[in-house]
Structures are given as C-alpha cells and as structure tokens.
Design an enzyme around this catalytic site. Structure first.
Site, mmCIF file in Angstrom:
data_model
loop_
_atom_site.group_PDB
_atom_site.id
_atom_site.type_symbol
_atom_site.label_atom_id
_atom_site.label_comp_id
_atom_site.label_asym_id
_atom_site.label_seq_id
_atom_site.Cartn_x
_atom_site.Cartn_y
_atom_site.Cartn_z
ATOM 1 N N ASP A 13 0.807 -1.221 0.000
ATOM 2 C CA ASP A 13 0.000 0.000 0.000
ATOM 3 C C ASP A 13 0.840 1.272 0.000
ATOM 4 O O ASP A 13 0.454 2.298 0.559
ATOM 5 C CB ASP A 13 -0.970 0.016 1.202
ATOM 6 N N LYS A 16 1.788 2.048 -5.102
ATOM 7 C CA LYS A 16 2.321 1.462 -6.347
ATOM 8 C C LYS A 16 1.385 1.753 -7.525
ATOM 9 O O LYS A 16 1.835 2.087 -8.614
ATOM 10 C CB LYS A 16 2.484 -0.061 -6.184
ATOM 11 N N GLY A 40 -4.529 -4.322 -3.812
ATOM 12 C CA GLY A 40 -5.523 -3.286 -4.062
ATOM 13 C C GLY A 40 -4.775 -2.033 -4.472
ATOM 14 O O GLY A 40 -4.100 -1.424 -3.649
ATOM 15 N N HIS A 41 -4.821 -1.705 -5.745
ATOM 16 C CA HIS A 41 -4.034 -0.583 -6.270
ATOM 17 C C HIS A 41 -4.981 0.529 -6.712
ATOM 18 O O HIS A 41 -5.858 0.308 -7.546
ATOM 19 C CB HIS A 41 -3.151 -1.061 -7.432
ATOM 20 N N GLN A 224 1.966 -6.103 -3.138
ATOM 21 C CA GLN A 224 2.453 -6.196 -1.754
ATOM 22 C C GLN A 224 3.754 -5.388 -1.593
ATOM 23 O O GLN A 224 3.942 -4.412 -2.292
ATOM 24 C CB GLN A 224 2.623 -7.658 -1.318
HETATM 25 P P1 GDP Z 1 -0.760 0.282 -3.531
HETATM 26 O O1 GDP Z 1 -1.350 -0.988 -3.011
HETATM 27 O O2 GDP Z 1 0.702 0.362 -3.285
HETATM 28 O O3 GDP Z 1 -1.117 0.556 -4.965
HETATM 29 O O4 GDP Z 1 -1.410 1.447 -2.654
HETATM 30 P P2 GDP Z 1 -2.984 1.612 -2.305
HETATM 31 O O5 GDP Z 1 -3.676 2.125 -3.511
HETATM 32 O O6 GDP Z 1 -3.511 0.396 -1.648
HETATM 33 O O7 GDP Z 1 -2.877 2.701 -1.161
HETATM 34 C C1 GDP Z 1 -2.301 3.947 -1.380
HETATM 35 C C2 GDP Z 1 -3.356 5.016 -1.083
HETATM 36 O O8 GDP Z 1 -2.724 6.278 -1.016
HETATM 37 C C3 GDP Z 1 -4.400 5.149 -2.181
HETATM 38 O O9 GDP Z 1 -5.613 5.558 -1.600
HETATM 39 C C4 GDP Z 1 -3.838 6.254 -3.072
HETATM 40 O O10 GDP Z 1 -4.846 6.949 -3.795
HETATM 41 C C5 GDP Z 1 -3.208 7.143 -2.047
HETATM 42 N N1 GDP Z 1 -2.024 7.904 -2.508
HETATM 43 C C6 GDP Z 1 -1.051 7.528 -3.365
HETATM 44 N N2 GDP Z 1 -0.084 8.484 -3.432
HETATM 45 C C7 GDP Z 1 -0.477 9.473 -2.604
HETATM 46 C C8 GDP Z 1 0.105 10.721 -2.221
HETATM 47 O O11 GDP Z 1 1.193 11.096 -2.644
HETATM 48 N N3 GDP Z 1 -0.584 11.462 -1.299
HETATM 49 C C9 GDP Z 1 -1.771 11.068 -0.786
HETATM 50 N N4 GDP Z 1 -2.369 11.849 0.105
HETATM 51 N N5 GDP Z 1 -2.353 9.898 -1.122
HETATM 52 C C10 GDP Z 1 -1.702 9.111 -2.015
HETATM 53 P P1 IMO Z 2 -0.919 -4.216 -2.222
HETATM 54 O O1 IMO Z 2 -0.494 -4.780 -3.554
HETATM 55 C C1 IMO Z 2 -0.881 -4.586 2.106
HETATM 56 C C2 IMO Z 2 -0.991 -8.640 3.734
HETATM 57 C C3 IMO Z 2 -2.237 -9.069 4.484
HETATM 58 C C4 IMO Z 2 -1.615 -10.029 5.491
HETATM 59 C C5 IMO Z 2 -0.529 -10.719 4.667
HETATM 60 C C6 IMO Z 2 -0.949 -12.063 4.087
HETATM 61 O O2 IMO Z 2 -2.209 -3.489 -2.273
HETATM 62 O O3 IMO Z 2 0.183 -3.444 -1.591
HETATM 63 P P2 IMO Z 2 -2.504 -12.745 2.040
HETATM 64 O O4 IMO Z 2 -3.954 -12.507 1.798
HETATM 65 O O5 IMO Z 2 -1.627 -12.212 0.978
HETATM 66 O O6 IMO Z 2 -2.193 -14.178 2.368
HETATM 67 O O7 IMO Z 2 -2.166 -11.917 3.400
HETATM 68 O O8 IMO Z 2 -0.205 -9.826 3.626
HETATM 69 N N1 IMO Z 2 -1.232 -8.132 2.369
HETATM 70 C C7 IMO Z 2 -1.153 -6.848 2.023
HETATM 71 N N2 IMO Z 2 -0.929 -5.744 2.771
HETATM 72 N N3 IMO Z 2 -1.017 -4.472 0.768
HETATM 73 C C8 IMO Z 2 -1.220 -5.572 -0.003
HETATM 74 O O9 IMO Z 2 -1.224 -5.518 -1.343
HETATM 75 C C9 IMO Z 2 -1.339 -6.821 0.627
HETATM 76 N N4 IMO Z 2 -1.546 -8.080 0.189
HETATM 77 C C10 IMO Z 2 -1.472 -8.872 1.259
HETATM 78 O O10 IMO Z 2 -2.864 -7.983 5.106
HETATM 79 O O11 IMO Z 2 -0.975 -9.303 6.512
HETATM 80 MG MG MG Z 3 -2.908 -1.636 -1.810
#
Ligand code: GDP
Ligand code: IMO
Ligand code: MG
Length: 430
Positions: A13, A16, A40-41, A224
């Site tokens: 998270d 990415k 979850g991207h 991840q």
């Molecule tokens: P990922 O799994 O690495 O793709 O990240 P996620 O999408 O799960 O979580 C990142 C969250 O931060 C999302 O809600 C993005 O929209 C948000 N985000 C990404 N870059 C920035 C930033 O520079 N500032 C802020 N405030 N939010 C951001």
């Molecule tokens: P993105 O791509 C954050 C965490 C779960 C748990 C562990 C194992 O959005 O960054 P799993 O279901 O993979 O067997 O869970 O890994 N986890 C993540 N945490 N971002 C993710 O993906 C994750 N995918 C799995 O919360 O701790």
């Molecule tokens: Mg994510």
C-alpha cells in the site's frame, strides 16, 4: 531501452498503483508477476477513482497491453467481476489489450474457504490475511496439484486435475469436519466460465519475447511489499509469494537480463495491515492522525491500516535485498500538519544497538526504535509538482531520508492524483 520494475519497499500500500499508472504513459506493456486479488491498487485520474485488484494498473490507458504472468494466482470469478466492473467505468478490456499466462494457477473456492478456516482457527495468532485464498493456492502450486489456466482447455484433463487436487483437499476438509467438494459440480462451474477466461490465455513468455524484439518498453507492477516477501519479509506474517523484483523474471518468463531499473515505492511514513511486528507503530494520536490524513484503510478489505513513523532501518534493508535503484517517495503531503517528524535510524534489542531487523519474529517484536527528529514544515505540499516549490523543511526531510536509506529519490508524490508528482529522474530514461 529500459524495462522498469516497480515494487513496494515496505508492507504494501505504498502507492504502487498511482506510480505505475503515472509511469505507464511511457510504457507499452504493463505486467503483474506475483500475488493475486489480495492486492488493491488505487488510481485517481481527474478525481475519478479506480481500485484495481488483479488487473494491471496500465489497463486504464488506451493502447497499452496489460498482462498477468504465470506467477500471479488468478481467481477466475474475481477476474471476470473486475473486468465487468472496469468495463462499466468505460475502460476497454479485450483479448487485444489484455492477456493472462496459460500457466498461471487458479484460485478455487476451496482455497478461499481454507484461508478463512485457518485464520478463524488461529484466533489471536492469525496472520490477518486478506482471506482471498492466496496462501492455499500457492501451496497447491508448489505441491504440483494446482489447476492452471490451460487445464480449462480440455474436459478430460480438467477432470484428472480436479481428482488430484480434491484428493488432497477433501482429506483435509474431512479432518476439519467441512463439506466435501464434489468434482463434477466444480468442473461444471469451471467449464461454464472457461471460454471467457481462455480467450485471454497465452504463453506470456513468448509474447514478452516478441515485445522485447520489437523494442517495446515493459513496466512490471509488483504487488504487496518486500517486507511481505515469503523469504525476506517478517515471516510468518507475510504473503505467500516472493515480492522481490527478481520475481518479475520468474513470474513472467522474461530473463533477468531484461530487468533494467528497479523502482521502490516508499511511503513517507509506514503502514501495515494485518498482524505482525511493526517497530515504529504509533498507537497514539499521531498514529491516528496519519491514518486519518492518509486515508489508511485497506483497498481490498477496508481494514484500518496500522500507522507509524518512517523506518529507515527497514527501508535501507529492503533496498539492499531487492536491488532497488531509485525510490518514488509517496504521501509526503500526509505529513504536512506535523509539528515534528521522526525517522527510525537504529534499533535497540536487549540493551544492544543494531542496524538491521533481525530474522526471528520474537526479536522483531522486541526491537525498540531509535529515532532522529526533524522539524515539520506546517505548510501545504499537496499537489506540488516541482522540487523548488517544496518548503525547506520538507526538502530537508526528503534529503535526510535519501541519505540514510542509500538510494536516490527519483520522484515524490504529493497527492493521489496521477500528475501530482515531482519527477527528479525518469526511470525509463536512465
Ligand atoms: P498500492 O497498493 O501500493 O497501490 O497502494 P494503495 O492504492 O492500496 O494505497 C495507497 C493510497 O494512497 C491510495 O488511496 C492512493 O490513492 C493514495 N495515494 C497515493 N499516493 C499518494 C500521495 O502522494 N498522497 C496522498 N495523500 N495519497 C496518495
Ligand atoms: P498491495 O499490492 C498490504 C498482507 C495481508 C496479510 C498478509 C498475508 O495493495 O500493496 P494474504 O492474503 O496475501 O495471504 O495476506 O499480507 N497483504 C497486504 N498488505 N497491501 C497488499 O497488497 C497486501 N496483500 C497482502 O494484510 O498481513
Ligand atoms: Mg494496496
């Protein structure tokens, strides 16, 4: 000519999705190589939000090819749902702009159930998985009994493969007093959706080879983060795949000599979702305010993410493990209101100072962070697109961080929006 691999340098998270979407303007092909719909991207384009789980973040741009490699575990029903969902948002997904590896393993309903059962049995010592069946599916892959995309092509082959995998799962299920899976029912369900899945199925390694010959630029999208890697992460509180960049080769069939630039996505603080050690976690008002300002709720499970200060020791370690060449620093704007900001620069364990995270979980839970404190900037940085516009204290924080972790910060993200990003070094042009 460069191919770029994007990985998360922390516990996932890191942002990415935003960075892959932003960079994909320069790429021809975007490829996922591990994980599944546990990812979850999030992409935000002109205030329109896209939450992608399995589909690569390049899918929203026209004329880009999106690929799921053999290292991805695919829940076929989840994939079809996601395709439907994104099509409803006006995005085109066809067998011309999307393909999946015929060798990828399928997540089946008993995998997802097993994930739930195990987590429930574990109670307090649960991993805190996303309960999507990721772990059980990878186990079957390594156990050589998984059903792969290509198995959907022949009924007799599918029948044999199901017999084999159910012999294992039904024995375990019997022991747990769970209902036995009927092969023919599952086969029927799979054959019903087979044509919708098979139309995207290809030998991805061969397609990638052609792209390379045609001098196409490939962007690999990790899911991840390195600290969730099954070998290098905080085991057993990890996911079940390798999240390190070298997996981009294993998980697609493109040789490691074609992996050129490794971009580590790094949040300006730290978050983690699920159980496990987290040395800089803040169980106080500061942690709460990071969570609130950063909207730190899981994209997949809506769980509250745990928040803490930036852990320089950990990121320095993941940079070494994964060979990261440059860093995209995200969510700097979330720190805008802080009076002071801390970076963990060392740990203390049993009265001794150490410079890395030890491997044993009991030690990982017990390390105490030693911080260096920086003054906050108390100015809005949200939406800033040029380095010169950052307040001095924000620049100082960024440079101190870069200096400590030992990798160049090549871009800085200042909001969820695609273009609210400061570019310092273009990974495709180095
Ligand atoms: P990922 O799994 O690495 O793709 O990240 P996620 O999408 O799960 O979580 C990142 C969250 O931060 C999302 O809600 C993005 O929209 C948000 N985000 C990404 N870059 C920035 C930033 O520079 N500032 C802020 N405030 N939010 C951001
Ligand atoms: P993105 O791509 C954050 C965490 C779960 C748990 C562990 C194992 O959005 O960054 P799993 O279901 O993979 O067997 O869970 O890994 N986890 C993540 N945490 N971002 C993710 O993906 C994750 N995918 C799995 O919360 O701790
Ligand atoms: Mg994510």
């Amino acid at each position: 000519m460069k191919n770029v691999i994007v990985v998360g340098s922390q516990w996932g998270d890191e942002g990415k999705g935003k960075i892959v979407d932003w960079l994909s303007s320069e790429a021809d092909v975007v490829v996922r190589f591990q994980g599944g719909h546990n990812a979850g991207h999030t992409l935000v384009i002109d205030k329109k939000v896209f939450k992608l789980r399995l589909l690569p973040s390049g899918i929203v741009r026209e004329k880009k090819i999106s690929i799921l490699g053999n290292g991805v575990v695919i829940d076929p029903w989840a994939l079809l749902d996601e395709i439907k969902e994104i099509k409803n948002k006006g995005i085109s997904v066809t067998d011309e702009n999307f393909m999946i590896s015929e060798s990828a393993s399928l997540i089946l309903p008993f995998h997802q159930e097993m994930d739930e059962i195990r987590e429930d049995i574990a109670g307090k010592s649960k991993i805190g998985t996303t309960r999507r069946g990721i772990g059980p599916c990878y186990e079957d892959k390594v156990g050589r009994r998984s059903i792969r995309v290509m198995d959907l092509r022949s009924e007799s082959n599918l029948d044999n493969r199901l017999k084999n995998v159910l012999a294992h799962h039904n024995a375990v299920r019997k022991g747990l007093n769970k209902k036995i899976y009927k092969k023919d029912e599952l086969k029927k369900k799979l054959l019903k959706i087979a044509p919708q899945i098979l139309k995207y199925a290809k030998p991805v390694w061969l397609e990638l080879d052609k792209f390379i010959k045609n001098r196409k630029k490939i962007l690999f999208e990790g899911a991840q983060g390195i600290l969730l890697d099954v070998d290098h992460g905080t085991y057993p509180y990890v996911t079940s795949s390798n999240t390190v960049p070298s997996m981009a080769s294993t998980g697609t069939g493109l040789g490691p000599d074609k992996l050129n630039y490794i971009l580590g996505i790094t949040k300006a603080y730290t978050t983690r979702v699920g159980s496990g050690p987290f040395p800089t976690e803040l169980n106080n008002k500061i942690g709460e305010s990071l969570g609130k300002k950063g909207k730190e709720f899981g994209t997949v499970t809506a769980r509250k993410r745990r928040c803490g200060w930036f852990d320089g020791v950990l990121v320095r370690q993941t940079i070494k493990i994964s060979g990261i060449n440059g860093i995209a620093l995200t969510k700097l704007d979330v720190l805008d209101d802080m009076d002071e900001i801390k970076i963990c620069v060392q740990y203390e364990l049993n009265g001794k100072k150490i410079d890395y995270l030890p491997s044993a979980p009991e030690d990982q839970f017990n390390v105490r962070p030693i911080y260096k404190t920086f003054p906050g900037w108390k100015t809005k940085t949200q939406g800033i697109r040029h380095m010169k516009d950052l307040p001095e204290n924000a620049k100082k924080y960024v440079y101190a961080l870069e200096d400590f972790i030992g990798a160049k910060i090549s871009s800085i993200s200042t909001s969820p929006e695609r273009d609210d990003t400061i570019l310092l070094e273009d990974p495709f042009k180095i």
